[in-house]
Every structure is written in structure tokens, then in C-alpha cells.
Design a protein around this motif. Structure first.
Motif, mmCIF file in Angstrom:
data_model
loop_
_atom_site.group_PDB
_atom_site.id
_atom_site.type_symbol
_atom_site.label_atom_id
_atom_site.label_comp_id
_atom_site.label_asym_id
_atom_site.label_seq_id
_atom_site.Cartn_x
_atom_site.Cartn_y
_atom_site.Cartn_z
ATOM 1 N N VAL A 113 0.829 -1.206 0.000
ATOM 2 C CA VAL A 113 0.000 0.000 0.000
ATOM 3 C C VAL A 113 0.862 1.254 0.000
ATOM 4 O O VAL A 113 0.583 2.220 -0.726
ATOM 5 C CB VAL A 113 -0.968 -0.011 1.207
ATOM 6 C CG1 VAL A 113 -1.646 1.345 1.366
ATOM 7 C CG2 VAL A 113 -2.014 -1.103 1.027
ATOM 8 N N ARG A 114 1.915 1.255 0.790
ATOM 9 C CA ARG A 114 2.800 2.433 0.820
ATOM 10 C C ARG A 114 3.443 2.667 -0.545
ATOM 11 O O ARG A 114 3.563 3.811 -0.989
ATOM 12 C CB ARG A 114 3.866 2.246 1.898
ATOM 13 C CG ARG A 114 3.314 2.294 3.316
ATOM 14 C CD ARG A 114 4.343 1.876 4.351
ATOM 15 N NE ARG A 114 3.726 1.642 5.646
ATOM 16 C CZ ARG A 114 3.948 0.593 6.417
ATOM 17 N NH1 ARG A 114 4.803 -0.356 6.021
ATOM 18 N NH2 ARG A 114 3.338 0.449 7.581
ATOM 19 N N SER A 115 3.819 1.598 -1.213
ATOM 20 C CA SER A 115 4.454 1.750 -2.526
ATOM 21 C C SER A 115 3.469 2.241 -3.575
ATOM 22 O O SER A 115 3.874 2.872 -4.565
ATOM 23 C CB SER A 115 5.061 0.415 -2.973
ATOM 24 O OG SER A 115 4.052 -0.520 -3.325
ATOM 25 N N LEU A 116 2.186 1.970 -3.347
ATOM 26 C CA LEU A 116 1.164 2.344 -4.328
ATOM 27 C C LEU A 116 0.499 3.685 -4.023
ATOM 28 O O LEU A 116 -0.375 4.118 -4.778
ATOM 29 C CB LEU A 116 0.084 1.261 -4.384
ATOM 30 C CG LEU A 116 0.522 -0.096 -4.941
ATOM 31 C CD1 LEU A 116 -0.593 -1.124 -4.757
ATOM 32 C CD2 LEU A 116 0.910 0.009 -6.406
ATOM 33 N N GLU A 117 0.909 4.332 -2.937
ATOM 34 C CA GLU A 117 0.259 5.597 -2.573
ATOM 35 C C GLU A 117 0.243 6.613 -3.718
ATOM 36 O O GLU A 117 -0.800 7.240 -3.966
ATOM 37 C CB GLU A 117 0.916 6.218 -1.348
ATOM 38 C CG GLU A 117 0.244 7.517 -0.924
ATOM 39 C CD GLU A 117 0.978 8.254 0.181
ATOM 40 O OE1 GLU A 117 0.486 9.319 0.602
ATOM 41 O OE2 GLU A 117 2.047 7.785 0.613
ATOM 42 N N PRO A 118 1.346 6.826 -4.459
ATOM 43 C CA PRO A 118 1.274 7.795 -5.563
ATOM 44 C C PRO A 118 0.202 7.442 -6.590
ATOM 45 O O PRO A 118 -0.486 8.342 -7.098
ATOM 46 C CB PRO A 118 2.680 7.730 -6.169
ATOM 47 C CG PRO A 118 3.559 7.267 -5.054
ATOM 48 C CD PRO A 118 2.712 6.305 -4.271
ATOM 49 N N GLU A 119 0.050 6.161 -6.908
ATOM 50 C CA GLU A 119 -0.993 5.752 -7.860
ATOM 51 C C GLU A 119 -2.381 5.982 -7.279
ATOM 52 O O GLU A 119 -3.311 6.381 -7.986
ATOM 53 C CB GLU A 119 -0.816 4.285 -8.234
ATOM 54 C CG GLU A 119 0.415 3.993 -9.073
ATOM 55 C CD GLU A 119 0.495 2.536 -9.462
ATOM 56 O OE1 GLU A 119 -0.404 2.055 -10.178
ATOM 57 O OE2 GLU A 119 1.463 1.860 -9.033
ATOM 58 N N LEU A 120 -2.546 5.722 -5.977
ATOM 59 C CA LEU A 120 -3.838 5.921 -5.340
ATOM 60 C C LEU A 120 -4.248 7.392 -5.339
ATOM 61 O O LEU A 120 -5.445 7.701 -5.303
ATOM 62 C CB LEU A 120 -3.808 5.389 -3.907
ATOM 63 C CG LEU A 120 -3.705 3.870 -3.748
ATOM 64 C CD1 LEU A 120 -3.422 3.508 -2.297
ATOM 65 C CD2 LEU A 120 -4.989 3.202 -4.227
ATOM 66 N N ARG A 121 -3.294 8.274 -5.389
ATOM 67 C CA ARG A 121 -3.581 9.711 -5.394
ATOM 68 C C ARG A 121 -3.704 10.269 -6.823
ATOM 69 O O ARG A 121 -3.949 11.469 -6.984
ATOM 70 C CB ARG A 121 -2.494 10.470 -4.631
ATOM 71 C CG ARG A 121 -2.445 10.129 -3.151
ATOM 72 C CD ARG A 121 -1.562 11.050 -2.351
ATOM 73 N NE ARG A 121 -1.505 10.650 -0.962
ATOM 74 C CZ ARG A 121 -2.448 10.946 -0.044
ATOM 75 N NH1 ARG A 121 -3.496 11.658 -0.408
ATOM 76 N NH2 ARG A 121 -2.329 10.532 1.206
ATOM 77 N N GLY A 122 -3.545 9.423 -7.812
ATOM 78 C CA GLY A 122 -3.606 9.868 -9.198
ATOM 79 C C GLY A 122 -4.731 9.211 -9.960
ATOM 80 O O GLY A 122 -5.563 8.492 -9.399
ATOM 81 N N PRO A 123 -4.772 9.444 -11.275
ATOM 82 C CA PRO A 123 -5.865 8.914 -12.097
ATOM 83 C C PRO A 123 -5.868 7.394 -12.222
ATOM 84 O O PRO A 123 -6.870 6.810 -12.652
ATOM 85 C CB PRO A 123 -5.631 9.575 -13.460
ATOM 86 C CG PRO A 123 -4.174 9.921 -13.469
ATOM 87 C CD PRO A 123 -3.831 10.260 -12.059
ATOM 88 N N GLY A 124 -4.770 6.748 -11.831
ATOM 89 C CA GLY A 124 -4.708 5.296 -11.944
ATOM 90 C C GLY A 124 -5.174 4.547 -10.717
ATOM 91 O O GLY A 124 -4.965 3.336 -10.613
ATOM 92 N N TRP A 125 -5.845 5.239 -9.788
ATOM 93 C CA TRP A 125 -6.229 4.595 -8.523
ATOM 94 C C TRP A 125 -7.124 3.382 -8.744
ATOM 95 O O TRP A 125 -7.012 2.384 -8.039
ATOM 96 C CB TRP A 125 -6.933 5.601 -7.602
ATOM 97 C CG TRP A 125 -8.296 6.008 -8.094
ATOM 98 C CD1 TRP A 125 -8.606 7.061 -8.894
ATOM 99 C CD2 TRP A 125 -9.531 5.322 -7.832
ATOM 100 N NE1 TRP A 125 -9.960 7.091 -9.165
ATOM 101 C CE2 TRP A 125 -10.548 6.035 -8.513
ATOM 102 C CE3 TRP A 125 -9.882 4.185 -7.099
ATOM 103 C CZ2 TRP A 125 -11.894 5.645 -8.487
ATOM 104 C CZ3 TRP A 125 -11.211 3.795 -7.067
ATOM 105 C CH2 TRP A 125 -12.201 4.522 -7.757
#
Length: 243
Positions: A113-125
Motif C-alpha cells: 500500500v505504501r508503494s502504491l500511494e502515488p498511484e492511489l492519489r492519481g488517475p490510476g487509482w
């Protein structure tokens, strides 16, 4: 007398996920009170600016008080609902907790989850969420269960980031300390604790759980993560035995 049952669903889903289990419980124990709640931000429950676990547990407590239950409930939580049930029971009168397939320590999931935080905050969430749900065993569900899991859900980035805030911003050590304190508070209250897991768990995790709460019970119910939809009859029997 059997304690009332309070049902807390998993992330992005809502109280409709419990419909098959509620029918089984009603058939087995028609006089037992069963309360299925929408967690904050889900279903009919209002959205919030934050979804910290302690805040969510406090909202759940308000819902339980409003329902006027006659005695402390058995709180059943699936997935993230299992963490919330644990946090709730550490702070409020509870007969027992039944945690359905939720580890209390972040472990590899926290790292992911920590590694995916940038994606979760962007259009690819949404792609992130779809990858995660692909491992839940949805493909094995049929009929009503498949329809519920596909329709009784409303994934949104505010929910994912909000309910995973503790994992994203906390350390494994801090989270472990918090959950250990919760389990010890549950032990001091004399409440029961059962963890129902879909696979045989690692021995070190079971040892950690038992060290924090020696009376905890571990039950393996083989299958996928969505056990309330996959195994409603088995869970109803387990909850009837729990009392």
C-alpha cells in the motif's frame, strides 16, 4: 441468552454484503438481534473528511447506541471491518469479536500500500483497486453472491486513502503496538476474540496474537477472502456457537 450481533463490512462495500448471512442467522436464531451497519462513507452513511480507525469506531458506537441494543454485542468484522471491530471492542462494552480474514499487522500488505500511494492519489487509482480485488476469489462466486459483490460496492480514492491512512503514514512498529494494546484491552474486558482465516496462518503471527490475547481462537475456513458471501451457512453456525 445470545448476544446481539453487529456486522461490519469490508472496504468499499456496504451492509448488503451481509444479506445471505443474515438470512442464515434468522433461520437458525429468529429471536437474535442482528444489526448490519454501513461504515462511514459507505452505502447510506455520510462521507467524512477523514477515516481514522478510532474515529470510525466512535461512529460505529453511536450507531450501536442508537439501535438500543439490550446488551453488549458480538461484533463481526470482515476485512478492514475486522480491524475496526478490534479497535471498537478495546474501547466499548463488547461480548466478543469475530474477525473475518483480517490480519492486524500490516506486513507485506503495508509495504504494498505504501508503494502504491502515488498511484492511489492519481488517475490510476482504480487500476490499483481492481488488481487487489482480483485476488479476492470473486470469480468463484455464483448467483446472488456474485451479484452482491459486483453491485454493492462503491470504490473511491477517498475511501482507500482514508481507511488505509494508518498503514500509509504509520510504521509497522507503531501499528503493532497499537493493535497489541487493543487486544490486551479486550482481554482485560473479558471479551472473546475469534479470528476466522481463509488459509492456514503463519505460526509467528498466531504466536503474536496469542501473546497479546491468550484466549483468542483461530479458525480456518478454507476458500477466498469474501467468506461472508462464500460461506454464509458455515459462518452462521459459527456465530450461533459463539453466543
Amino acid at each position: 441468552m445470545s448476544s446481539p450481533i453487529v456486522l461490519l463490512h469490508g472496504l468499499t462495500f456496504d451492509r448488503r454484503h451481509w444479506d445471505p448471512l443474515i438470512r442464515e442467522l434468522s433461520a437458525a436464531e429468529p429471536d437474535r438481534k442482528v444489526l448490519a451497519l454501513d461504515l462511514p462513507g459507505h452505502g447510506d452513511a455520510p462521507r467524512r473528511s477523514s477515516y481514522h480507525l478510532e474515529e470510525v469506531a466512535e461512529v460505529v458506537h453511536g450507531q450501536i447506541l442508537a439501535a438500543g441494543l439490550a446488551e453488549p454485542p458480538t461484533v463481526v468484522g470482515h476485512s478492514v471491518g475486522g480491524v475496526i471491530a478490534t479497535v471498537y471492542a478495546a474501547r466499548n462494552p463488547t461480548r466478543a469479536v469475530v474477525n473475518l480474514d483480517q490480519y492486524l499487522l500490516p506486513g507485506p500488505f503495508g509495504d504494498l500500500v505504501r508503494s502504491l500511494e502515488p498511484e492511489l492519489r492519481g488517475p490510476g487509482w482504480r487500476a490499483v483497486w481492481d488488481r487487489m480485488t482480483a485476488g479476492m476469489g470473486i470469480e468463484s462466486l455464483r448467483g446472488e453472491a456474485r451479484e452482491i459483490v459486483e453491485t454493492a460496492t462503491d470504490p473511491r480514492p477517498d475511501l482507500l486513502l482514508g481507511y488505509w491512512d494508518e498503514v500509509i503514514h504509520g510504521t509497522d512498529e507503531r501499528i503493532a503496538a497499537d493493535r497489541r494494546a487493543d487486544l490486551r484491552a479486550i482481554a482485560e474486558r473479558g471479551a472473546g476474540y475469534r479470528w476466522v482465516t481463509a488459509a492456514v496462518p503463519p505460526a509467528p503471527y498466531v504466536a503474536w496474537l496469542k501473546e497479546a490475547l491468550p484466549t483468542s481462537v483461530v479458525t480456518v475456513l478454507p476458500g477466498g477472502h469474501l467468506m461472508p458471501l462464500e460461506h454464509p451457512a458455515e459462518l452462521a453456525r459459527l456465530l450461533s456457537d459463539q453466543n
